[in-house]
Design a protein around this motif. Structure first.
Motif, PDB file in Angstrom:
ATOM      1  N   ASP A 158      -4.969  17.261   2.373  1.00 36.36           N
ATOM      2  CA  ASP A 158      -4.655  17.969   1.128  1.00 36.36           C
ATOM      3  C   ASP A 158      -3.822  17.120   0.170  1.00 36.36           C
ATOM      4  O   ASP A 158      -3.859  17.329  -1.036  1.00 36.36           O
ATOM      5  CB  ASP A 158      -3.903  19.268   1.431  1.00 36.36           C
ATOM      6  N   GLU A 159      -3.067  16.192   0.691  1.00 34.26           N
ATOM      7  CA  GLU A 159      -2.196  15.350  -0.136  1.00 34.26           C
ATOM      8  C   GLU A 159      -2.803  13.974  -0.404  1.00 34.26           C
ATOM      9  O   GLU A 159      -2.084  13.022  -0.700  1.00 34.26           O
ATOM     10  CB  GLU A 159      -0.841  15.181   0.561  1.00 34.26           C
ATOM     11  N   LEU A 207      -1.087  -1.737   4.413  1.00 27.46           N
ATOM     12  CA  LEU A 207      -0.879  -0.659   3.446  1.00 27.46           C
ATOM     13  C   LEU A 207      -2.040   0.329   3.450  1.00 27.46           C
ATOM     14  O   LEU A 207      -1.839   1.547   3.549  1.00 27.46           O
ATOM     15  CB  LEU A 207      -0.695  -1.256   2.051  1.00 27.46           C
ATOM     16  N   PHE A 208      -3.258  -0.175   3.380  1.00 22.45           N
ATOM     17  CA  PHE A 208      -4.404   0.727   3.333  1.00 22.45           C
ATOM     18  C   PHE A 208      -4.723   1.324   4.705  1.00 22.45           C
ATOM     19  O   PHE A 208      -5.294   2.413   4.777  1.00 22.45           O
ATOM     20  CB  PHE A 208      -5.617   0.027   2.724  1.00 22.45           C
ATOM     21  N   MET A 214       0.591   2.038  -6.106  1.00 23.53           N
ATOM     22  CA  MET A 214       1.831   1.433  -6.593  1.00 23.53           C
ATOM     23  C   MET A 214       2.289   0.316  -5.656  1.00 23.53           C
ATOM     24  O   MET A 214       2.727  -0.740  -6.101  1.00 23.53           O
ATOM     25  CB  MET A 214       2.927   2.494  -6.728  1.00 23.53           C
ATOM     26  N   GLY A 215       2.176   0.544  -4.364  1.00 27.69           N
ATOM     27  CA  GLY A 215       2.516  -0.500  -3.397  1.00 27.69           C
ATOM     28  C   GLY A 215       1.590  -1.691  -3.504  1.00 27.69           C
ATOM     29  O   GLY A 215       2.018  -2.851  -3.419  1.00 27.69           O
ATOM     30  N   PHE A 216       0.303  -1.426  -3.704  1.00 30.48           N
ATOM     31  CA  PHE A 216      -0.672  -2.505  -3.871  1.00 30.48           C
ATOM     32  C   PHE A 216      -0.353  -3.338  -5.109  1.00 30.48           C
ATOM     33  O   PHE A 216      -0.401  -4.570  -5.075  1.00 30.48           O
ATOM     34  CB  PHE A 216      -2.076  -1.913  -3.970  1.00 30.48           C
ATOM     35  N   ALA A 217      -0.003  -2.671  -6.201  1.00 31.84           N
ATOM     36  CA  ALA A 217       0.338  -3.391  -7.432  1.00 31.84           C
ATOM     37  C   ALA A 217       1.581  -4.253  -7.234  1.00 31.84           C
ATOM     38  O   ALA A 217       1.651  -5.381  -7.735  1.00 31.84           O
ATOM     39  CB  ALA A 217       0.549  -2.399  -8.568  1.00 31.84           C
ATOM     40  N   LEU A 218       2.552  -3.748  -6.504  1.00 30.14           N
ATOM     41  CA  LEU A 218       3.770  -4.517  -6.249  1.00 30.14           C
ATOM     42  C   LEU A 218       3.467  -5.760  -5.420  1.00 30.14           C
ATOM     43  O   LEU A 218       3.947  -6.856  -5.731  1.00 30.14           O
ATOM     44  CB  LEU A 218       4.791  -3.637  -5.531  1.00 30.14           C
ATOM     45  N   VAL A 219       2.658  -5.612  -4.395  1.00 27.31           N
ATOM     46  CA  VAL A 219       2.299  -6.754  -3.549  1.00 27.31           C
ATOM     47  C   VAL A 219       1.536  -7.794  -4.357  1.00 27.31           C
ATOM     48  O   VAL A 219       1.825  -8.996  -4.288  1.00 27.31           O
ATOM     49  CB  VAL A 219       1.471  -6.277  -2.334  1.00 27.31           C
ATOM     50  N   PHE A 228      -2.520   8.484  -2.355  1.00 26.41           N
ATOM     51  CA  PHE A 228      -3.258   7.373  -2.962  1.00 26.41           C
ATOM     52  C   PHE A 228      -2.490   6.770  -4.136  1.00 26.41           C
ATOM     53  O   PHE A 228      -2.493   5.549  -4.325  1.00 26.41           O
ATOM     54  CB  PHE A 228      -4.636   7.846  -3.416  1.00 26.41           C
ATOM     55  N   ASN A 229      -1.817   7.612  -4.922  1.00 25.50           N
ATOM     56  CA  ASN A 229      -1.017   7.094  -6.038  1.00 25.50           C
ATOM     57  C   ASN A 229       0.100   6.186  -5.537  1.00 25.50           C
ATOM     58  O   ASN A 229       0.350   5.116  -6.098  1.00 25.50           O
ATOM     59  CB  ASN A 229      -0.440   8.244  -6.856  1.00 25.50           C
ATOM     60  N   GLY A 230       0.772   6.599  -4.484  1.00 29.24           N
ATOM     61  CA  GLY A 230       1.815   5.759  -3.898  1.00 29.24           C
ATOM     62  C   GLY A 230       1.256   4.473  -3.311  1.00 29.24           C
ATOM     63  O   GLY A 230       1.877   3.408  -3.400  1.00 29.24           O
ATOM     64  N   THR A 231       0.070   4.579  -2.732  1.00 31.33           N
ATOM     65  CA  THR A 231      -0.568   3.394  -2.164  1.00 31.33           C
ATOM     66  C   THR A 231      -0.929   2.391  -3.255  1.00 31.33           C
ATOM     67  O   THR A 231      -0.734   1.184  -3.086  1.00 31.33           O
ATOM     68  CB  THR A 231      -1.836   3.801  -1.391  1.00 31.33           C
TER      69      THR A 231
END
Length: 75
Positions: free
Chosen positions: A42-43, A29-30, A53-58, A48-51
């Motif tokens: 630029d994004e 993921l990272f 959220m994925g980290f929290a789910l895992v 990072f916000n999506g990352t």
């Protein structure tokens, strides 16, 4: 009684497998986050916000598996 303890210990050990899989998943993921930010700096905040959220789910699945194993072992 010894057989029940052996089965409980085996279940607790098997519940630890998702922890190793989650470590691999977080690494992937990272790594994907680093690649995405290097391609589009630029994004970075949005990515990072999506990352996170994925980290929290895992990590949620890791904690659920760990607590399930502990509950089975001690009950």
């Amino acid at each position: 009684m010894l057989l029940v303890l052996a089965i409980k210990t085996l279940v607790l050990g098997l519940c630890m497998l998702p922890i190793s899989a989650a470590a691999l998943g977080v690494g992937i993921l990272f790594a994907g986050y680093n690649i995405a930010v290097s391609r589009n700096p630029d994004e970075a905040e949005t990515i990072f916000n999506g990352t996170l959220m994925g980290f929290a789910l895992v990590e949620t699945f890791v904690f659920m598996s760990f607590f399930f194993g502990v509950i089975v072992y001690f009950i």
